[in-house]
Design a protein around this motif. Structure first.
Motif, mmCIF file in Angstrom:
data_model
loop_
_atom_site.group_PDB
_atom_site.id
_atom_site.type_symbol
_atom_site.label_atom_id
_atom_site.label_comp_id
_atom_site.label_asym_id
_atom_site.label_seq_id
_atom_site.Cartn_x
_atom_site.Cartn_y
_atom_site.Cartn_z
ATOM 1 N N PRO A 157 34.555 73.992 -8.239
ATOM 2 C CA PRO A 157 34.911 72.814 -9.036
ATOM 3 C C PRO A 157 33.732 72.242 -9.825
ATOM 4 O O PRO A 157 33.916 71.702 -10.906
ATOM 5 N N MET A 158 32.509 72.426 -9.277
ATOM 6 C CA MET A 158 31.327 71.923 -9.984
ATOM 7 C C MET A 158 31.128 72.697 -11.292
ATOM 8 O O MET A 158 30.879 72.099 -12.345
ATOM 9 N N ARG A 160 33.479 74.346 -12.931
ATOM 10 C CA ARG A 160 34.610 74.020 -13.820
ATOM 11 C C ARG A 160 34.337 72.712 -14.540
ATOM 12 O O ARG A 160 34.559 72.581 -15.741
ATOM 13 N N ASN A 161 33.825 71.732 -13.770
ATOM 14 C CA ASN A 161 33.542 70.421 -14.355
ATOM 15 C C ASN A 161 32.430 70.523 -15.397
ATOM 16 O O ASN A 161 32.497 69.896 -16.456
ATOM 17 N N ALA A 163 31.685 73.149 -17.223
ATOM 18 C CA ALA A 163 32.230 73.783 -18.424
ATOM 19 C C ALA A 163 33.063 72.778 -19.219
ATOM 20 O O ALA A 163 33.001 72.736 -20.449
ATOM 21 N N TYR A 164 33.833 71.949 -18.507
ATOM 22 C CA TYR A 164 34.668 70.945 -19.161
ATOM 23 C C TYR A 164 33.802 69.929 -19.910
ATOM 24 O O TYR A 164 34.095 69.547 -21.041
#
Lengths: 180, 185
Positions: A157-158, A160-161, A163-164
């Motif tokens: 999730p880190m 993914r965040n 990249a977001y």
């Protein structure tokens, strides 16, 4: 061989208990809701006490195995008891055994786990000589848990965040260029 | 020494709790983004299957029909994401790319926008009337339609340059994207 099995059993159970406890302490709400659904009195207080007892049992299994048998057995019976209550009422109550992760409901899994908890309790009570036990081993276990959590749960999730946020940054940069 | 081990154990426990709390925060954040539809995920676009939609049939140059791999990128002069995507193309241009510019009021305005963004005009079309997008039934910009030898392969929205990058080359195009968004005729 028996000593190895004893260590694997105790440390495996201690790791599970520690993981469950830290999950509940990190996000106490789902477990509190489970207790409320089970109509446990003082659910908010119990939601804090249970993970502390789990930590105490994990400490016992790794530091003083002989004295933790009753605690481990009690936890096993408590989990199975919660499952029996939920099943006897015919209610689908979310387990929250490991905090907010998973959507499993209280039921057969907790009942099936009871013999395993009893085996762990018996091992810690009956095994004559517990090799590899002490506070240093427990400290190592907590650090191992932190590493496992970071690697298996936090990293994805880190990233993914990250990249977001990069996407947001490029969009914000585009917006700034657009402004006169 | 025992005191040191106790301190390490307590710190290890606190670390695990903090890491799990952080995981919980990330999950909550992702949930909020999903609820508000703020995720950076492309949506497949259904291409029309009842008519010919080769590049030449929708108002684009006929030579595009024979390109082995063509990325038809729809951008607009008025969207911020389109600007960031065009910015990304400055760094990573592709010979497979053809830009179709929407919502320009005139050819000159569109050409100016493309020039400002550094997009080659010989690899772009200013779709002032919007006919190209209408022919492909594309109503979300930015989006992309991919052709192979003039045959439409897939179409999808492009919420960010990150989502466009793998589509710029047939070698980097993910198979999962092909499966999800593929509309073969």
């Amino acid at each position: 061989m028996i000593a190895l099995l004893d260590v694997a059993l105790r440390f495996g159970a201690a790791l599970v208990l520690l993981y469950a406890a830290t999950q509940k302490l990190a996000a106490p709400r789902p477990f509190r809701q489970t207790l409320q659904a089970l109509r446990v009195p003082f659910a908010a207080a119990v939601a804090i006490v249970v993970p502390l007892v789990e930590i105490a049992a994990a400490i016992g299994l790794t530091v003083a195995p002989g004295g933790s048998a009753a605690l481990v057995a009690a936890l096993g019976f408590a989990f199975a008891g919660a499952a029996v209550v939920a099943m006897s009422r015919g209610e689908r109550i979310r387990c929250a055994c490991y905090g907010s992760t998973g959507d499993a409901t209280l039921g057969w899994r907790q009942l099936a786990a009871l013999p395993l908890w009893l085996v762990v309790a018996l091992d810690s009570f009956l095994a004559p000589d517990h090799a590899w036990s002490g506070i240093g081993q427990f400290a190592g276990l907590t650090l191992a848990l932190a590493v496992v959590v970071a690697g298996t749960q936090l990293l994805a999730p880190m990233l993914r965040n990250r990249a977001y946020l990069r996407v947001l940054q490029t969009q914000a940069a585009g917006k700034n260029q657009e402004m006169p | 020494m025992t005191f040191v081990w106790i301190a390490i154990a307590v710190l290890g426990l606190l670390l695990a709790v903090c890491l799990l709390a952080l995981v919980d925060q990330y999950r909550t954040l992702e949930l909020i983004r999903a609820r508000l539809k703020l995720e950076d995920n492309p949506e497949p676009i259904q291409l029309p299957v009842d008519r010919l939609i080769a590049p030449s049939a929708i108002g684009l140059p006929a030579e595009l029909d024979s390109e082995p791999y063509l990325v038809l990128l729809f951008l607009s002069t008025s969207c911020t994401t389109c600007r960031s995507i065009a910015d990304g193309l400055r760094k990573q241009n592709s010979s497979n790319l053809w830009v179709v510019l929407q919502q320009a009021h005139s050819e000159a305005e569109g050409a100016q926008w493309l020039a400002n963004m550094g997009i080659a005009q010989d690899r772009s079309t200013v779709d002032v009337s919007g006919d190209v997008a209408v022919a492909l039934e594309i109503d979300v910009i930015p989006s992309v339609a991919i052709y192979r030898n003039g045959e439409p392969l897939l179409a999808q929205t492009i919420p960010s340059f990150r989502q466009l990058t793998p589509l710029l080359s047939p070698h980097t195009m993910p198979r999962s994207v092909m499966k999800e968004g593929t509309v073969r005729t």
